[in-house]
Every structure is written in C-alpha cells, then in structure tokens.
Design an enzyme around this catalytic site. Structure first.
Site, short mmCIF file in Angstrom:
data_model
loop_
_atom_site.label_atom_id
_atom_site.label_comp_id
_atom_site.label_asym_id
_atom_site.label_seq_id
_atom_site.Cartn_x
_atom_site.Cartn_y
_atom_site.Cartn_z
N HIS A 1 0.82 -1.20 0.00
CA HIS A 1 0.00 0.00 0.00
C HIS A 1 0.86 1.26 0.00
CE1 HIS A 1 -3.82 2.10 0.97
NE2 HIS A 1 -3.02 2.96 1.56
N HIS B 1 -10.75 2.27 -0.82
CA HIS B 1 -10.94 1.94 0.58
C HIS B 1 -11.73 0.64 0.63
CE1 HIS B 1 -10.69 3.90 4.73
NE2 HIS B 1 -9.51 3.90 4.18
#
Lengths: 268, 771
Positions: B74, B120
């Site tokens: 990430h 998300h």
C-alpha cells in the site's frame, strides 16, 4: 455598504456560497465564527454582532447535527449571545437562516415566535423527511407572503422561484393536534413566505414537496418580517447556470436568489 | 511455536519491546511477521536483520513496525512501481504543476486544481459505513494538503448482485447491506464536510460479492501561489500535529490492505478500520487552509496509511532533513496506547504541518479558534535520521534512506490470450421490446438516483452541470458533471468516471484503453476537453502471475491512449489483493477524468431538447459484442471486446469540441453499456420526449449489433435546429443522421417501439428494488 455577519461554527458548510451571494449583490459580507462574537478569539479577530446590519445563518451540519439539527449551535448562541441577538432582531435588522440556519432559528425560538421575539422553548421542529432520506433536488417555491417579509420585497405574490433543497430534516412539525391552528395562525400573521409547488405553481406532493411539510410550507418569517427561515437554498440559485434545466433554455444570466438578497441589501 | 523469548521488554515505565531478530530462526522470523501483523516476507525480514546487524543492535518494536508500514504494498507500491513507471509516470505535460499526495494541474493563469482517487476496499468490506466514510476523509486530506479547497467528490463503487435472496459465503456480507452502508457512509461524511458528490458509478457483478470495491476521488481548487509542498522547509522547522486525537483505531490498516481478505478478517481486522469524524474534519480543513493562505506554514501532509510513521519520514526526507519527534506529546484518545501503536495508528482527521518556529504561536491560535487540537511534537534536524523520544528514552532511531527504500519487485506475470471473434456465441433473445426493458432494468444500467439524491451534489453552489440531467423531477443520466470553481470566471471543470471491468476481464489491454475512451467520451459529452486522469487500479493478488499480467496489460492500455492523447496521470492508487475465499474481484481500473470547459455557458446535457431535433450518431459501429451488456444479460459468450482507434478518438474529440463551441449541439450522450439503443432511451427519458429512429445508415450490420454493439468513440447527438448541415459538414464524415426527436415513444424502424413511461418505469426499478 451593508455589513453582513455570516455566522459559523464547526460543521457550518455553506458559508462560502452565502458569502458569494451577499458579495454579488454589493454587500460587505464577513465569515465570523461564533467564538469571535463571544470574546473567545485572538484580539484582532474579535467582532461585535451589533456592528453588522444583517445576520445570516448558513446551511450545513453545525456541530454534526448529532442531537437534533441546529440544536447545539442554537444552545451555544442562546447561552453566549442571547441578549444581543434579541436586540438585533427587535431593532428590525434582517436575519436569514437557510437550511441548517432555519433549523437553528427554530431551535432558538426565533421562528415562528408568534407573540415574543424569542420563545424560551422551540414551538415547532424540523423533522425527518417523509422519505426518511437526505433529499438533494431542485424545488420550486411560490412566494405567498402578503408583504410583511423584508426579504421577499423584490418578489411579487405568487411568483414561483427555483431554490434547490438539500436536507434530511425539513418536515415542519407542529405540536400534535395543533397543525391546523398553527398553519392558520401563521397565515393570519402573514408569516408564511414560501410554499413548495409544482411546475404549474400548484401545491403538490413528493417530490415537489421534498419533505412532506404540512401546507407545503418551505419558509416562514416572524410577524415583523425581518427574520426569514427557509429550507431551500437561495444562495445556490444566484445565476441561471445553477438551474437544473438551464440547458433547456432560459433567458438572462440571473438566478432567482438574486432577488432575495438584493431586497435586503438595497434597503436604506 | 512461541516467539515470546524473542521479545525483550525494556526496563522502563511504559510498554516497549526490543525484538531479537539476531537469534531468530527463519520459521521464527515468519512467525514474528505474522504475530506482530507486519505482513513482511521472509526475504524482507532478512533484509531488516542485515541492516540491524550492520548497526550492531536489535530493533525496537517501534522500529520494526515502522519498516513494515513503509514496505507494505500500500505504501511503497513494490509490485506495481516498475509497471507504472514505464506506462504512467512517464507521461509529461506542461500543465502538471505537482505530483504530490494529489496531482496538481493548471486550471487558468491564476488557479490550479488538485485531483486524486484511491481505494478503501478492505475496510468497507468489513465495516461498510465507517470504511466508506473514512475513505472520503482520506481523499479530502490528500487534496487539502496540496493547499487546495476540495470542491467535488467522486465515488465509483462495485458490489455483488443486489438480489434479495442471494446466498453469500461465510464471512462475507450481503451486497445490499454493503451498498446501503457504503452509500450512507459517503452521504453522512460528504454532506457533513460540505463537499458535493458529483459523479461516481455503481457496478454489480457476482465477482464482487466477497470483494466490494469502494473508490473515492476528490478534486480541489487553489490559487497557484497557495499550492503547498508535502515536506518540511528546512532544519529547525517545527512539526505540528493537528486535527483528531490518536488512538488504537486503524492499526495496521495498510498491512491489512496488502493481503487477501479471509473469513476471519471480520474478527481479526476490525481494529484496522478507522473511525471517521466529519465534524473534526470540517474545521480542520478550514484551519489548515487558513494558515496556508496566511503564509504561516512551510509544508503540509496528511496522515493516511502508516500514520505518523510514514508522514514524518516522508516530510523530513523530501525536505532534505531528519527529524526528532517526542512521541509522548501526541494527543491520545485513550490511556495506555503504547509507542509503536502511536507511531503507526491510522486514526482519522489528522494533518501534519511544518512551520518556522516564529509562526507557531499564530498557527496554534488559529486552530484554537476552531477548537481543533494542534500540538508541536517535534522538529526537523540536520541529517537523514529520525529519532523518537518517549519520556527520556529513545525508542526509535533509524536512517530514513533505509526505511523509505522499500523493496521493488519485478514479479512474474503471464499475459492471457484475449477472446476472439471466432468463438462468439450469440445469445437467444426475446422480442426486442423486452430486450430493451430488461436492459433498462439491469442494475448496471438502471437509474442510480436513489444514491445520487442522498448525496448533496450542489453544496458550494458551483455544480453547473449536475449528475442527473433533463426535465425537473424526471431526469435521465448525465455523462459528466461540470463545476464552476472560480466565482469571477466562466471557466469550468468537467468531472467524469470511466470504468469497464467486464472488458478488462476478457481483454485487459482493450479494457484499459476503453476506460480512457469512456472517460474522454463522458467529458466531451458535456463540452469538456479531457485534461487529466487519476486512476485507481483494483486488481487481485500480484503474487499470482495471471493477476499481475492483467494489471500490466490494463496499465499498458491506459498508458498507451493517455500518452498519445497527451493526457497526464499526475496521481493515482493501486489496490491489490482484492481476493477472498469466493474468488478474485473483476480486474477494475477506475479512471476519474477532468476536462476543461472554456465557458460553462456552452455546456451540453444528455436530455433530448425539442420536437423536430435531428439525431446523429457520431463514430463508427463495428461488430464488437464481447463483454457487452447484452451478452452479459442474455448469456452471450466470446466476441471481440471493443477496440480503441486512438487517432480516431483524438480526431473525434477535436471535431466534437468544435461543434459544441459553435453551438451546434443541443444534446449529447455517449454510447456505452447497451450501445446506441440504451443511449437513445436514456436521452428520451431525460427529455421526456420520444424519437423516431432509422439505423440503416449505420451500415451493413445485423440489427442487434447496430442497436447493442458497444464500439468505442461514439456519441448520439441532437443537433440544434437549422444547424443540421453545418454539423454534418463539421464532423467530416463521422456523423450519420439516424432520426428525429418526436412524440412520446422511442421507435426504431425494424427494431422496437416503446413508450416513454414504460422505459422510465423499467429504468427506475432499481430504486424500488432497493426500497
């Protein structure tokens, strides 16, 4: 030049377009945090409410609206600014509450305020929309005030304007069993300013009336006419390019909101 | 196996351990990585051990956790960076002013706009309301920390099929529950912070059932001289942490996002989902933008993935400095949060400011006015080390060059053969009237008004072209929204989404190209010239070669079209590991495109305008039924996935923009899902008027192909009365006349005939179904 206090706390979020609206009609608006009026700010940022000609309570979700829409902002105002606010209103200075601002006026007891300037308890409430959802949609309003309201002096009775709505709690709720009496009284006092209508200017149900308010009431003023509260957003209708149907043809660049803001800024 | 003997508690009055990597066996290193939630591979653990062997001491838990954050997929894009560099980062354009937490593009001579999209997904699969809300919060911070006022939010979402009686595997939440939760989260956060949600999309497919995708995009506006840096100005700058307090929510969010979801994710990873507080965010935005406008700060960065551990290092390193931070000065939500938790917590609503020492008091005053906590927690120092202090104890002392030099992998990948025209299996179709109504009812095509109107898309009063277009309370779908962000100017910014996961699944390269084509078509439909794209690339586990192959080819397709059209991609996000026990999500590149509108007064909407208006089809239709809405709905297989002729796209954009500026276009809608037929139906619905159509000028193709092929680079255009000949000439042979606006039915010669109300009823059925 008219000085406009655009009052805000955390969660107020329509102050920029309300600022732009007053600026556009030639007033001198300022975004002012409640703490700047109550002495809880750095010296150079402190302000006095009585230095302003007009007070605007913009839309948003003040303090999150987690209890009841507008309740927290109203409680803070009442506690720290109550006397000044009462003076401001009794002196006839124009006050407008839009959307969350209207909810705050109601919570303050400034609307509908039949017999007194500021009632100790809210007399009505703005309740969850009949659809049980947030509704963002254009709404048509018929101006039904017979002349008491200073904010609509630039509009003719029966004129239909488009101010968009965007709220979850806009259903005007009266005490149980007293709906008719309240509506009658508002009408007698010439306190009803706007009603939701359809394209033909007639009272109509959802979605034209986005929240199910009785009597299709969208905006009301005090008996003196200087304090206006309404759910739809006139500051979102300052040019015709804010209109939902503007690409379908409409003359001129002006939006209906201009006439509302001009009315108070042009006075004296 | 126990690893307790490797954890050495320090004799201090707070909780900190040193981790004995030196005496750990390989199996124990793996166990450490898993027990401590590091998500590091054995090779990565070895690299860390070697580093500490050179220094001559074992790491503290704060240090080890910090490296794990910085090296997560990430944060450091270890599997994607090489591919992105080659295809995306290398597209240069003079209008790109910055590539920071958000990309910044020139808007006019005085203004710039910032744009970014990110995912998300994992948090939303566990807790849809909070996951979606904090997604909004995060993307707002990315834009704010460039010095820009957010003006628009965009939310493309993907879910499993919304059928009420759908069975879902253990640990997976029902798509309807997820959809409601996500929409409510976006509504309650976006509406409260006062930023309009103006575009998006909701896509349904069974391959999203265990892997919902929640992408959130944001666009902001700033004066050019207000664009900030994301790093400290120099040695001596104070680091001011402002906004929300720090707690245990959002621990290991990035490492959680960098692994597949499992049936146990709910139990194990609930703590990785942050808690949002829009009423802390709203004044934090005010205060941050105020102190920036007042010239009081030297840099600003948001706390997102990895929390303080990422933001402090990056702000210092990019400013050519090191930093000393007093970790015990960080305001906490609760007692007993230990140092490593403070360092990696992803608690929401936090920003880091850098400022000269003399400006600190005024900054603190401004935050106090808004009742937003702001605390000086450290300062920038000479060198390139970060030192953390808790009480009198040094709990962390690391070389930034090591921490931020995350691994970069060229993982193996395989490229699949796309399906070919030869193996096409055309579906059995009912009567064309029924095909049309069935497609209009299909959840991917049906009206999303149910969600759109729960989002305030008009707050800030600058949405001049709205997401639903046409007659009041009878609108149809729009292709793009247009913002007018500068009060004194008529210049506008078009905002649109392009996404077709079905094309990408069958043919990733064409799918990537088609996404760019779609976003361009959408922008052009309202009169916006495509200017920039930000992309959120949602794919499966990159350690599996076929998933990485899909990723590589899709990115190649996107890069190819953008490079040739000279459309930069100044920001973006990669989301891997969209996999669960039920399988892998569709490969889903989501593009958020922006376009410049020279004068918003010339914008065009999709709704048909007037009886007698001439209808044209712009662009070439080919037999490209692969992955089309028709095939998906009625069970067709194979077929060619629509290709993009980039020269034709470029030429068409130019011609369409000229025709629009010249006022020839009364209505315009792109052809996408469901082809010309659905485009026409939607234009009729928005205008509350019918049309009489003859598709023979489209050429020698079967009627079903004329109606439902989804060939790229096409628009249906209603030409303003009296301009028909001008338009046909201006379009240089690309436009053919296909009919006339008339009556209250849509009738296609040799095809179908449907009344307005029947079409509207079918198209609005999703709302009824969702209740």
């Amino acid at each position: 030049m008219k000085k406009v206090c655009i009052l805000r706390i955390e969660g107020t979020n329509c102050e920029d377009e309300t600022f732009a609206a007053f600026h556009k009609v030639g007033a001198e608006p300022e975004r002012v945090h409640l703490k700047q009026l109550t002495g809880h700010a750095p010296l150079d940022l402190r302000r006095d409410l009585m230095d302003y000609d007009i007070l605007a309570l913009p839309g948003g979700f003040s303090a999150g609206d987690y209890i009841r829409a507008g309740a927290i902002f109203a409680a803070r105002m009442k506690a720290s600014l109550g006397t000044q606010l009462r003076d401001f209103v009794t002196q006839g200075r124009p006050v407008i509450g839009i959307c969350n601002g209207f909810q705050i006026l109601v919570e303050l007891g400034l609307r509908p305020a039949f017999d007194e300037v500021m009632a100790p308890q809210p007399q009505v409430a703005l309740y969850t929309n009949d659809s049980d959802r947030f509704e963002c949609r254009p709404t048509l309003l018929r101006m039904d005030n017979r002349g008491s309201c200073v904010w609509t002096s630039g509009l003719g009775m029966g004129d239909v304007v488009m101010f968009p709505s965007a709220h979850a709690e806009g259903h005007l709720k009266f005490p149980a069993g007293e709906e008719d009496r309240f509506l009658e009284r508002l009408d007698e006092n010439d306190q009803i300013v706007f009603r939701y209508v359809d394209e033909d200017g007639q009272l109509a149900g959802y979605p034209w009336n986005p929240n199910g308010s009785p009597g299709n009431v969208a905006g009301i003023c005090n008996p003196e006419g200087n304090v206006l509260g309404l759910m739809p957003h006139p500051e979102r209708a300052m040019t015709r390019f804010n209109y939902p149907e503007w690409t379908r043809g409409r003359d001129g660049d002006d939006g209906d909101g201009l006439r509302l803001f001009r009315a108070v800024v042009g006075r004296n | 196996m126990s690893i307790d003997h490797l954890l050495k508690r320090r004799p201090v009055d707070f909780d900190i351990h040193d981790i004995d990597l030196f005496s750990a066996e390989d199996q124990e290193l793996k166990e450490l990585s898993s027990t401590l939630g590091l998500s590091l591979s054995l090779e990565e653990m070895w690299t860390i051990r070697s580093h500490f062997l050179r220094i001559g001491r074992i790491p503290s838990d704060v240090e080890l956790q910090s490296v794990a954050q910085a090296w997560s997929e990430h944060c450091c894009y270890k599997s994607s960076r090489t591919i992105l560099k080659e295809n995306v980062f290398s597209i240069h354009h003079p209008d790109v002013l910055a590539r920071g937490d958000a990309g910044v593009m020139a808007f006019d001579d005085e203004h710039a706009y910032a744009l970014r999209i990110e995912s998300h997904n994992h948090p939303s699969a566990i807790e849809p309301y909070g996951g979606a809300a904090t997604g909004i919060g995060g993307i707002l911070r990315d834009v704010v920390c460039m010095g820009a006022q957010p003006i628009a939010l965009v939310d493309p979402l993907c879910f499993g099929k919304p059928d009420r009686d759908l069975d879902v595997p253990p640990g997976v939440k029902h798509p309807r529950y997820l959809l409601r939760g996500v929409v409510s989260g976006i509504r309650d956060y976006g509406n409260r912070v006062g930023v309009p949600t103006v575009a998006g999309g909701i896509y349904f497919d069974e391959r999203y059932t265990g892997n919902c995708l929640v992408n959130v995009g944001c666009v902001g506006i700033a004066r050019r001289d207000e664009i900030t840096r994301n790093h400290v100005g120099g040695v001596g700058d104070r680091l001011i942490l402002c906004g929300g307090r720090t707690g245990r929510d959002g621990i290991h969010g990035v490492t959680f996002a960098s692994a597949d979801l499992t049936a146990e994710s709910e139990e194990e990873s609930r703590g990785a989902v942050q808690l949002g507080d829009p009423i802390m965010k709203e004044p934090t935005i005010h205060a941050c933008l105020d102190v920036n406008r007042m010239g009081l700060i030297t840099g600003m960065k948001d706390l997102g993935g990895g929390g303080l551990s990422c933001v402090v290092g990056e702000m210092a390193l990019d400013g050519g400095c090191g930093a000393v931070v007093h970790l015990d000065r960080v305001p906490l939500k609760e007692e007993g949060v230990v140092p490593w938790e403070v360092w990696v917590s992803e608690s929401q609503e936090r920003m880091m400011l850098a400022a000269r020492k003399e400006d600190v008091p005024r900054i603190l005053e401004m935050f106090d006015l808004w009742d937003v906590p702001a605390t000086v927690i450290g300062e920038a120092v000479e060198g390139h080390h970060v030192k953390l202090i808790w009480g009198d104890e040094v709990v962390y002392h690391m070389d930034l060059n090591f921490v931020t030099a995350g691994p970069e992998y060229c993982r193996p990948f395989v490229i699949r053969e796309p399906t070919t025209v030869e193996c096409v299996e055309f579906p059995q179709l009912p009567a064309l009237d029924d095909v049309m109504l069935s497609l209009l009812r299909e959840p991917n095509i049906a009206s999303k008004e149910w969600a759109i109107r729960q989002y305030d898309h008009e707050v800030r009063a600058s949405t001049v072209i709205k997401p639903l277009q046409g007659r009041m309370n009878r609108q149809g779908p729009g292709d793009a929204s247009v913002m007018k962000p500068v009060e004194s100017s008529w210049r506008g910014l078009g905002i649109a989404v392009g996404c077709n996961p079905w094309y990408t699944a069958e043919d990733p390269y064409n799918g990537g190209m088609a996404s760019v084509d779609e976003v361009c078509r959408n922008l052009v439909s309202v009169g916006a010239r495509p200017h920039a794209i930000t992309d959120c690339l949602n794919f499966g586990n990159p350690e599996k070669p076929d998933r990485l192959g899909d990723f590589r080819d899709a990115v190649r397709g996107i890069g190819e079209v953008c490079r040739r059209l000279s459309i930069p991609i100044p920001s973006g996000n990669v989301s891997f590991y969209n996999e669960s026990a039920g399988g892998v999500a569709l490969p889903t590149p989501v593009l958020l495109g922006t376009g410049i509108v020279e004068d918003v007064r010339h914008c065009v909407t999709s709704d048909l305008k007037a009886e007698g208006g001439a209808l044209f089809l712009v662009g070439e239709t080919r037999d490209e039924m692969g992955a089309s809405a028709l095939f998906r709905r009625f069970g067709g297989r194979g077929g060619k996935v629509p290709d993009v002729d980039v020269d034709m796209l470029e030429h068409s954009i130019d011609l369409m923009m000229d025709a629009m500026s010249a006022g020839m276009v009364a209505a315009c809608h792109d052809c996408s899902d469901g082809g010309v037929a659905i485009a026409l139906a939607e234009m009729c619905i928005g205008g509350s008027i019918g049309a009489s159509i003859d598709l023979r000028p489209m050429g020698d193709l079967p009627m079903t192909v004329r109606l439902f092929s989804e060939s790229n680079t096409r628009w249906v255009v209603e030409v303003a009365k009296g301009r028909e000949a001008d338009f046909e000439a201006a379009m240089d042979g690309l436009a053919v006349r296909i009919g006339t606006v008339s009556g209250d039915t849509l009738s296609v010669k040799d095809g179908f005939k449907l009344g307005l109300e029947a079409m509207r009823e079918a198209w609005t059925s999703l709302a009824t179904m969702l209740g």
